[in-house]
Write a protein that holds these residues in place. Sequence first.
Motif, mmCIF file in Angstrom:
data_model
loop_
_atom_site.group_PDB
_atom_site.id
_atom_site.type_symbol
_atom_site.label_atom_id
_atom_site.label_comp_id
_atom_site.label_asym_id
_atom_site.label_seq_id
_atom_site.Cartn_x
_atom_site.Cartn_y
_atom_site.Cartn_z
ATOM 1 N N GLN A 22 64.970 43.925 62.831
ATOM 2 C CA GLN A 22 65.576 43.738 61.348
ATOM 3 C C GLN A 22 65.767 42.326 61.135
ATOM 4 O OE1 GLN A 22 66.526 46.073 59.066
ATOM 5 N NE2 GLN A 22 66.859 44.491 57.788
ATOM 6 N N ARG A 42 66.014 53.237 69.516
ATOM 7 C CA ARG A 42 67.477 53.168 69.080
ATOM 8 C C ARG A 42 68.337 54.067 69.768
ATOM 9 N NH1 ARG A 42 68.841 52.910 62.663
ATOM 10 N NH2 ARG A 42 67.951 50.859 62.856
ATOM 11 N N PRO A 81 70.401 44.911 54.627
ATOM 12 C CA PRO A 81 69.452 45.528 55.481
ATOM 13 C C PRO A 81 69.391 46.936 55.182
ATOM 14 C CG PRO A 81 71.686 44.856 56.585
ATOM 15 C CD PRO A 81 71.641 44.400 55.477
ATOM 16 N N GLY A 82 70.275 47.712 54.732
ATOM 17 C CA GLY A 82 70.320 49.059 54.415
ATOM 18 C C GLY A 82 70.720 49.750 55.537
ATOM 19 N N PRO A 83 71.231 51.098 55.152
ATOM 20 C CA PRO A 83 71.509 51.719 53.864
ATOM 21 C C PRO A 83 72.738 50.978 53.304
ATOM 22 C CG PRO A 83 72.408 52.986 55.601
ATOM 23 C CD PRO A 83 71.439 51.871 56.298
ATOM 24 N N PRO A 134 70.964 57.791 63.864
ATOM 25 C CA PRO A 134 70.204 57.865 62.664
ATOM 26 C C PRO A 134 69.470 56.835 62.152
ATOM 27 C CG PRO A 134 72.209 58.522 62.506
ATOM 28 C CD PRO A 134 72.273 57.735 63.632
ATOM 29 N N SER A 135 68.256 56.913 61.328
ATOM 30 C CA SER A 135 67.678 55.807 60.934
ATOM 31 C C SER A 135 66.366 56.455 59.695
ATOM 32 C CB SER A 135 66.778 55.123 62.089
ATOM 33 O OG SER A 135 65.742 54.375 61.288
ATOM 34 N N THR A 136 66.389 55.671 58.676
ATOM 35 C CA THR A 136 65.368 55.735 57.701
ATOM 36 C C THR A 136 64.309 54.622 57.806
ATOM 37 O OG1 THR A 136 66.806 57.067 56.266
ATOM 38 C CG2 THR A 136 64.774 56.057 55.104
ATOM 39 N N ARG A 137 64.909 53.776 57.296
ATOM 40 C CA ARG A 137 63.665 52.334 57.278
ATOM 41 C C ARG A 137 63.088 51.863 58.615
ATOM 42 N NH1 ARG A 137 67.388 52.124 53.610
ATOM 43 N NH2 ARG A 137 68.561 53.084 55.169
ATOM 44 N N THR A 138 63.891 52.101 59.744
ATOM 45 C CA THR A 138 63.376 51.401 60.823
ATOM 46 C C THR A 138 62.339 52.551 61.381
ATOM 47 O OG1 THR A 138 65.463 50.407 61.337
ATOM 48 C CG2 THR A 138 64.109 50.274 63.280
ATOM 49 N N ARG A 139 62.552 53.788 61.544
ATOM 50 C CA ARG A 139 61.931 54.518 62.159
ATOM 51 C C ARG A 139 60.613 54.936 61.155
ATOM 52 N NH1 ARG A 139 64.704 59.454 61.455
ATOM 53 N NH2 ARG A 139 63.485 59.663 59.802
ATOM 54 N N HIS A 155 69.536 44.300 66.526
ATOM 55 C CA HIS A 155 68.627 44.829 65.828
ATOM 56 C C HIS A 155 67.591 43.686 65.711
ATOM 57 C CE1 HIS A 155 66.406 47.485 63.479
ATOM 58 N NE2 HIS A 155 67.517 47.795 62.649
HETATM 59 N N1 CP Z 1 68.381 48.526 58.491
HETATM 60 C C1 CP Z 1 68.060 49.664 59.076
HETATM 61 O O1 CP Z 1 68.161 49.664 60.340
HETATM 62 O O2 CP Z 1 68.034 50.817 58.519
HETATM 63 P P1 CP Z 1 67.877 52.198 59.170
HETATM 64 O O3 CP Z 1 69.235 52.346 59.703
HETATM 65 O O4 CP Z 1 67.751 53.207 58.102
HETATM 66 O O5 CP Z 1 66.593 52.221 60.026
#
Ligand code: CP
Length: 323
Positions: free
Chosen positions: A147, A116, A278-280, A62-67, A144
């Motif tokens: 990041q 990823r 770095p989130g989340p 899963p990813s929000t920011r990176t994707r 990563h």
């Molecule tokens: N920081 C980071 O990799 O966030 P995501 O998992 O949402 O991509």
Amino acid sequence: MLRPSFLNFSSVNFDSVQQLFSLALQIEKKRLDEQASGISLAARASSSRLSSYVAALLFFEPSTRTRASFQTAVYRSGGEAIVFEGAKGNSLEKGESVEDTILNIAAMKPDVMIVRCQDHVDLKALAERTQIPILNAGWGVYGHPTQALLDCFTLQKRWGNLANKKILFVGDIRHSRVAASNFELLKILGAEVAVAGPEQWLPQDTSGKIVFNNLAEALRWCDAVMALRVQVERHAMMHPMSEGGMYSLDNHVHDMSAWQLNAITLKSLSADALILHPGPVNWGVELAEEVQSDKRNCILEQVYNGTLIREALIRKTLQLELK
Ligand code: CP
């Protein structure tokens, strides 16, 4: 010509990082100039469509920011993105392996693959076999690197450089690929590194790092603190035989209580220091809600800078000029 993959910092030095940061700043300036001059969206679209390419975004975790930031970067640099995420609705559901999935997408000849995945996938071998550059978008606990680039870019924008700056990592460091990549990059940039957190989550290799066993002392020492997420999904992968419900975040609130950044503990952090994550974020675990309004909080600035760094990396990889 074989274009270089970016899987880690093994072939990166101070100058190549600075070149990438400089390109990211040029991208930002161009974007801000376009906004200020009122250039129409149509004009922007036609200028950015001059050098079209195809990027395959293959996200097996899963990813929000990176994707989303890689996807934004692809569009802003004139490319088209094929986005593959999770196991639903594709042939992973029928038992196809991650490796076969990557090989089959590679057979469609995208110009770059942004991946990823978990540690067991050999991205280096896949890049060599397919002859298509792979950009590491989060690879198991291994690393990563984009990041880390956006984290250090965020700090460098604020400070000018990172030489001898003191960076503290707090929380679940052992399971963090973000920390692993930051340790590599911060060394290249000349920063000092310290770690603090529950004993079981400190890195196995602490060489070259200061270890604090008291949060207040650690916060007084640093110029920037990066809180790290308690990564229960990684615990389950790395310690499958453990018992006692350790995979529930609720079971770790207590572990983090002495290490949480909140209004009280952050009194030990200097007024001009910076807070990153770095989130989340697990709000209420590694960070208390009040950190959202703390003036030292740079979390959304990190996310913004991620689009610049990733566009710079794609442009460098594919040798796309910034017009
Ligand atoms: N920081 C980071 O990799 O966030 P995501 O998992 O949402 O991509």
